[in-house]
Scaffold this motif. Structure first.
Motif, PDB file in Angstrom:
ATOM      1  N   ALA A  19      36.317  44.602  26.584  1.00 21.52           N
ATOM      2  CA  ALA A  19      35.551  45.094  27.724  1.00 21.52           C
ATOM      3  C   ALA A  19      36.079  44.458  28.997  1.00 21.52           C
ATOM      4  O   ALA A  19      36.463  43.288  29.019  1.00 21.52           O
ATOM      5  CB  ALA A  19      34.077  44.751  27.542  1.00 21.52           C
ATOM      6  N   ILE A  20      36.118  45.234  30.072  1.00 17.06           N
ATOM      7  CA  ILE A  20      36.723  44.768  31.310  1.00 17.06           C
ATOM      8  C   ILE A  20      35.638  44.351  32.290  1.00 17.06           C
ATOM      9  O   ILE A  20      35.009  45.172  32.933  1.00 17.06           O
ATOM     10  CB  ILE A  20      37.594  45.877  31.941  1.00 17.06           C
ATOM     11  N   SER A  21      35.371  43.055  32.342  1.00 12.71           N
ATOM     12  CA  SER A  21      34.428  42.551  33.333  1.00 12.71           C
ATOM     13  C   SER A  21      35.108  41.571  34.267  1.00 12.71           C
ATOM     14  O   SER A  21      34.478  40.989  35.130  1.00 12.71           O
ATOM     15  CB  SER A  21      33.253  41.863  32.628  1.00 12.71           C
ATOM     16  N   ASP A  22      36.436  41.363  34.042  1.00 17.13           N
ATOM     17  CA  ASP A  22      37.153  40.324  34.774  1.00 17.13           C
ATOM     18  C   ASP A  22      37.275  40.668  36.257  1.00 17.13           C
ATOM     19  O   ASP A  22      37.674  41.767  36.626  1.00 17.13           O
ATOM     20  CB  ASP A  22      38.561  40.136  34.200  1.00 17.13           C
ATOM     21  N   ASP A  23      36.976  39.686  37.097  1.00 18.22           N
ATOM     22  CA  ASP A  23      37.190  39.825  38.534  1.00 18.22           C
ATOM     23  C   ASP A  23      38.585  39.357  38.921  1.00 18.22           C
ATOM     24  O   ASP A  23      39.103  39.717  39.967  1.00 18.22           O
ATOM     25  CB  ASP A  23      36.150  39.006  39.301  1.00 18.22           C
ATOM     26  N   THR A  24      39.187  38.492  38.075  1.00 16.85           N
ATOM     27  CA  THR A  24      40.522  37.947  38.329  1.00 16.85           C
ATOM     28  C   THR A  24      41.353  38.048  37.068  1.00 16.85           C
ATOM     29  O   THR A  24      40.855  37.826  35.963  1.00 16.85           O
ATOM     30  CB  THR A  24      40.445  36.472  38.771  1.00 16.85           C
ATOM     31  N   LEU A  25      42.623  38.394  37.214  1.00 16.10           N
ATOM     32  CA  LEU A  25      43.549  38.477  36.094  1.00 16.10           C
ATOM     33  C   LEU A  25      44.719  37.537  36.351  1.00 16.10           C
ATOM     34  O   LEU A  25      45.455  37.698  37.327  1.00 16.10           O
ATOM     35  CB  LEU A  25      44.053  39.914  35.934  1.00 16.10           C
ATOM     36  N   PHE A  26      44.884  36.529  35.483  1.00 22.95           N
ATOM     37  CA  PHE A  26      46.060  35.664  35.525  1.00 22.95           C
ATOM     38  C   PHE A  26      47.169  36.332  34.727  1.00 22.95           C
ATOM     39  O   PHE A  26      46.997  36.636  33.545  1.00 22.95           O
ATOM     40  CB  PHE A  26      45.743  34.287  34.934  1.00 22.95           C
TER      41      PHE A  26
END
Length: 298
Positions: A7-14
């Motif tokens: 599920a995509i809840s990320d506000d930031t992606l490293f």
């Protein structure tokens, strides 16, 4: 989600490069060198590349020589991948992101290596679960007569690419791959805008997404300094002190990213993301903690 993706809840992606970033060597050179020796490996790559072969065709041939001349097997090749050297503080930075994310920060690998070597290393060193958004790289398999290594160019899924900045690497354009990934995230319907990006890399092909994908509010963590000599003789986790290279006057290769960004800036192509430099694992971990503090307080 129904298709099994996270599920995509990320506000930031490293976004992590792999060679000379997650690991402290070049995986494509390290693995054949464990069987053929460093000098024969270097000479072999130099000879093959000078014939006009693309890089991953050279990798396939060199791993094939390890099989034919030294009796390497798929299992022993992957065992070598598991032992590639890495900085303990780099693993610490990956763990800091994974454990401190509170559902708002994700990680992925975007690499010009191959999925076979990368996956073997991550699984063996307890890092695989930290990369919630997986691995984008060239697909590696063992198949055919003699279980030969085959590397399928990542760009094949797009029908190739025509990026002017990446003409020397037809197998992978990181701008193309990262743009596609971000389009998937937004197109999933679970978020209305792309996540902020913190990108960690060292190489020339990392400049392409730094200039074309990253924007204001993103961060680029660029590796400075020089590649150490005799990296293929090292293995496993190392402290910064243990990994320190004593060149004794011998020529070391600088990490390319900062020079490429400087040349681009001189031509008027200036990155809009904030660029931060690191040389050691401790420096990178400190910068990651700084980013996490800013990101989670927004």
């Amino acid at each position: 989600t129904p298709d099994g993706t996270p599920a995509i809840s990320d506000d930031t992606l490293f976004v992590w490069d792999f060679d000379w970033t997650v690991i402290n060597c070049n995986s494509d050179e390290y693995i054949p060198a464990q069987f053929l020796g460093n000098q024969d490996t270097a000479d072999g790559f130099r000879e093959l590349y000078s014939q006009g072969l693309d890089w991953h065709s050279c990798v396939e041939i060199m791993v094939g020589r390890a099989i034919d001349e030294k009796g390497a097997t798929p299992d022993s090749i992957l065992e070598s991948a598991k032992k590639m050297p890495f900085l303990t503080q780099v693993r610490g930075a990956i763990e800091d992101i994974a454990t401190g994310k509170d559902g708002s920060i994700g990680q992925m690998i975007l690499s010009d290596g191959n999925t076979l070597f990368i996956s073997a290393f991550l699984e063996a060193n307890g890092m695989a679960d930290s990369f919630s958004h997986g691995i984008i790289s060239n697909a590696g398999t063992f198949d055919g007569p003699g279980n030969r290594l085959r590397v399928v160019h990542q760009s094949a899924k797009y029908g190739g690419h025509s990026c002017g900045r990446c003409t020397h690497t037809p197998n992978l354009c990181k701008t193309q791959a990262l743009t596609d990934k971000l389009t998937q995230l937004v197109g999933s319907g679970q978020r209305s805008q792309r996540p902020r990006i913190a990108y960690i890399g060292d190489g020339e092909n990392d400049a392409c997404p730094a200039l074309n994908v990253l924007k204001e509010g993103d961060v680029f963590l660029a590796r400075a300094g020089f590649r150490r000599l005799e990296a293929n003789a090292r293995s496993g986790p190392e402290t910064d002190e243990e990994a320190k290279d004593i060149s004794n006057g011998r020529k070391c290769t600088p990490f390319a990213i900062l020079n490429v960004l400087q040349e681009a800036e001189e031509s008027g192509d200036v990155p809009t993301a904030r660029v931060m430099q690191w040389e050691t694992g401790s420096e990178l971990r400190s910068l990651v903690k700084e980013c996490l503090g800013v990101f989670t307080s927004d």
